[in-house]
Design an enzyme around this catalytic site. Structure first.
Site, mmCIF file in Angstrom:
data_model
loop_
_atom_site.group_PDB
_atom_site.id
_atom_site.type_symbol
_atom_site.label_atom_id
_atom_site.label_comp_id
_atom_site.label_asym_id
_atom_site.label_seq_id
_atom_site.Cartn_x
_atom_site.Cartn_y
_atom_site.Cartn_z
ATOM 1 N N ARG A 1 0.840 -1.211 0.000
ATOM 2 C CA ARG A 1 0.000 0.000 0.000
ATOM 3 C C ARG A 1 0.877 1.265 0.000
ATOM 4 O O ARG A 1 0.964 1.968 -0.992
ATOM 5 C CB ARG A 1 -0.936 -0.007 1.233
ATOM 6 C CG ARG A 1 -2.047 1.046 1.166
ATOM 7 C CD ARG A 1 -1.664 2.449 1.593
ATOM 8 N NE ARG A 1 -1.159 2.518 2.977
ATOM 9 C CZ ARG A 1 -0.661 3.599 3.506
ATOM 10 N NH1 ARG A 1 -0.554 4.719 2.787
ATOM 11 N NH2 ARG A 1 -0.180 3.594 4.741
ATOM 12 N N ASP A 2 1.574 1.510 1.081
ATOM 13 C CA ASP A 2 2.338 2.756 1.210
ATOM 14 C C ASP A 2 3.503 2.786 0.222
ATOM 15 O O ASP A 2 3.886 3.848 -0.268
ATOM 16 C CB ASP A 2 2.870 2.884 2.649
ATOM 17 C CG ASP A 2 3.219 4.320 3.013
ATOM 18 O OD1 ASP A 2 2.875 5.231 2.245
ATOM 19 O OD2 ASP A 2 3.843 4.529 4.070
ATOM 20 N N HIS B 1 5.886 4.527 12.743
ATOM 21 C CA HIS B 1 5.985 4.476 11.279
ATOM 22 C C HIS B 1 7.050 5.484 10.840
ATOM 23 O O HIS B 1 6.773 6.670 10.724
ATOM 24 C CB HIS B 1 4.600 4.831 10.701
ATOM 25 C CG HIS B 1 4.508 4.798 9.209
ATOM 26 N ND1 HIS B 1 3.841 3.796 8.527
ATOM 27 C CD2 HIS B 1 4.968 5.638 8.250
ATOM 28 C CE1 HIS B 1 3.896 4.025 7.223
ATOM 29 N NE2 HIS B 1 4.576 5.138 7.029
ATOM 30 N N HIS C 1 10.157 6.885 8.274
ATOM 31 C CA HIS C 1 10.728 6.907 6.929
ATOM 32 C C HIS C 1 12.241 7.060 7.072
ATOM 33 O O HIS C 1 12.731 7.591 8.066
ATOM 34 C CB HIS C 1 10.131 8.062 6.125
ATOM 35 C CG HIS C 1 8.737 7.773 5.631
ATOM 36 N ND1 HIS C 1 8.113 8.494 4.657
ATOM 37 C CD2 HIS C 1 7.857 6.808 5.990
ATOM 38 C CE1 HIS C 1 6.910 7.997 4.435
ATOM 39 N NE2 HIS C 1 6.718 6.981 5.226
ATOM 40 N N CYS D 1 9.730 9.231 -1.247
ATOM 41 C CA CYS D 1 9.269 10.287 -0.350
ATOM 42 C C CYS D 1 8.476 11.287 -1.180
ATOM 43 O O CYS D 1 9.030 11.900 -2.086
ATOM 44 C CB CYS D 1 10.487 10.962 0.287
ATOM 45 S SG CYS D 1 10.079 12.410 1.259
ATOM 46 N N ASN E 1 9.738 4.927 2.955
ATOM 47 C CA ASN E 1 9.545 3.978 4.048
ATOM 48 C C ASN E 1 10.823 3.291 4.515
ATOM 49 O O ASN E 1 11.678 2.934 3.706
ATOM 50 C CB ASN E 1 8.586 2.875 3.580
ATOM 51 C CG ASN E 1 7.173 3.371 3.434
ATOM 52 O OD1 ASN E 1 6.532 3.714 4.424
ATOM 53 N ND2 ASN E 1 6.697 3.439 2.197
#
Lengths: 303, 303
Positions: B15-16, B207, B209, B240, B249
């Protein structure tokens, strides 16, 4: 978390970075880059290696580089010195600090230096003794402290024994190397826990590679234990000799950014350092691994 | 350092990761990749987003993906749900967990969701309430907790207020997002120090990055404070959005390697995970940012 007020960065890009890059740089380009680095606020730059050109052809112009750079007052210019002959050339080049090197594991030492550890120590003693007599400060790199590509685990007793031997020579600073880039924060804590009971924390630098992404995690662990000196390479220049294509040296850019965000003084101007990283990236023709360099290449990133 | 025995990884790559990749993947490829991830030992995979295809065209096949994958018993398959309509499609797709999302900063929330924070909360309440009635577990993403690309600093009082609002809805887990990838260990410690006095540590996921290389450093800081749930993306997939070309991520591969080295159980097979990372890297046609993936591509690296 114990956060130091200030850390000291030993920039190793021109030596440890360039010796592992495939693209050869001209002497003039090396000099230009080192002069750029001198203007960033870095107080220490390892500019080249006086090993025999047969071993590291990329740095065969060591003397020309040493003679060609513009010395900025307050900056220590160091070089890697393998033996008496290398030291003579380094002295001719006006080097401020002599760095000697060896491995904590027998096999890596033999593969890297072509000598046993027992045969290496007297050579280092001769170089550091002569360097000190000539008024230079001295540094020793101890490689494979956190793992060896041949022997894997390196016993802590062996590391202690070699630290003893190197400090007995009068070494001013000992850089503990994570040569294969596999050290983890728990291991860093365990190793330092033992070493800092025996030796003063001011006598160590930590030299991490970011091969598995743990360089900054290892550095904050080391900072938490009182270490304030770290080796790093502008742009993350320099690959991993054991994994072509993988990341080698920790990026100075990433360390400086983290420190700035955490309120730790480095004395280095991030924007100037990133310009130097971009400059050397363009010369190498490959995307360098520094996360901040890649982020900075987008103008929106520092918004 | 307080090291947990076990951590839980929430794989957000499908997803991300995919929503931020330029190369479009076929539905069949997405299904194949998710099925590969299911076989690695991961216990949680966020497989897609049921937002309107107009907003994220790359994930417009959400329902086909949800219906096409092979469900492995014991694995939770989650999806991002923006509203009631998205939830209906997710329920049709047999999703196990509904993830809602909002930002801690007003400007980012408006730019991302096209609503004020005040307008967003009732929508999230409706989605999570209905999802719970349908037997799903629920998760909320709170973005820009560690910094906003528009407002920069986000006050802790605002974060506390939104955590209160989200937990009051009955959210099962709240994922605190470092959306711009600029969080640092000192900041992580400060934010968690406040939040963990008010909310149980088991209710949070972190979460991060890796935009500036600090993801693993932030994770060990969070682990040290008792956090055991982390979002990550296989291969570090996903750029990003605020810095095209920069890393997004945190890479699942890098987290798993570090944990394995530190004796922390993840339940994930690194070799299988790296195979899945290599597979998706080949599909995207660009070198993914995972340090371990790049190191593993050299056969000598794990020697």
């Amino acid at each position: 978390m114990n956060v130091p007020k200030k850390i000291f960065i030993k920039e190793v890009g021109p030596r440890d970075g360039l010796q592992n890059e495939e693209t050869a740089l001209s002497t003039a380009d090396k000099i230009t880059w080192i002069d750029m680095l001198s203007q960033t606020g870095l107080s220490y730059i390892e500019i080249t290696s006086f090993v025999h050109p047969k071993w590291i052809p990329a740095l065969s112009d060591a003397l020309d580089v040493a003679k060609g750079i513009n010395r900025k007052p307050g900056v220590t210019y160091a070089a890697l010195i393998p033996n008496r002959k290398g030291l003579e050339r380094a002295l001719e080049g006006g080097i401020d600090e002599a760095s000697v090197f060896m491995s904590a594991s027998e096999t890596h030492n033999r593969k890297n230096i072509n000598k046993s550890i027992g045969e290496t120590l007297p050579v280092l003693q001769e170089v550091t003794g002569t360097a000190k007599q000539a008024g230079l400060t001295t540094r020793a790199y101890l490689s494979t402290v956190f793992g060896c590509p041949y022997e894997h685990h390196v016993p802590l007793e062996q590391i202690i024994r070699l630290c003893d031997a190197l400090f007995d020579m009068g070494i001013d600073e000992l850089s503990l190397g994570d040569t294969i880039g596999a050290a983890n924060p728990v291991q860093v804590q365990k190793v330092l826990d033992v070493l800092l009971k025996r030796f003063p924390k001011e006598s160590f630098a930590l030299h991490f590679h970011d091969t598995r992404g743990m360089a900054l995690a290892n550095m904050i662990t080391a900072m938490d234990m009182g270490i304030t000196v770290f080796d790093a390479s502008c742009g993350g220049l320099g690959g991993c000799p054991y994994a072509p294509g993988a990341t080698g040296n920790a990026a100075t850019d990433d360390l400086i950014y983290m420190c700035a965000q955490m309120g730790i003084e480095t004395g280095v101007d991030l924007s100037k350092l990133l310009s130097a990283a971009k400059w050397i990236e363009d010369k190498t023709g490959r995307e360098l691994p520094s996360r901040n360099l890649q982020a900075a290449k987008s103008k929106n990133c520092f918004s």
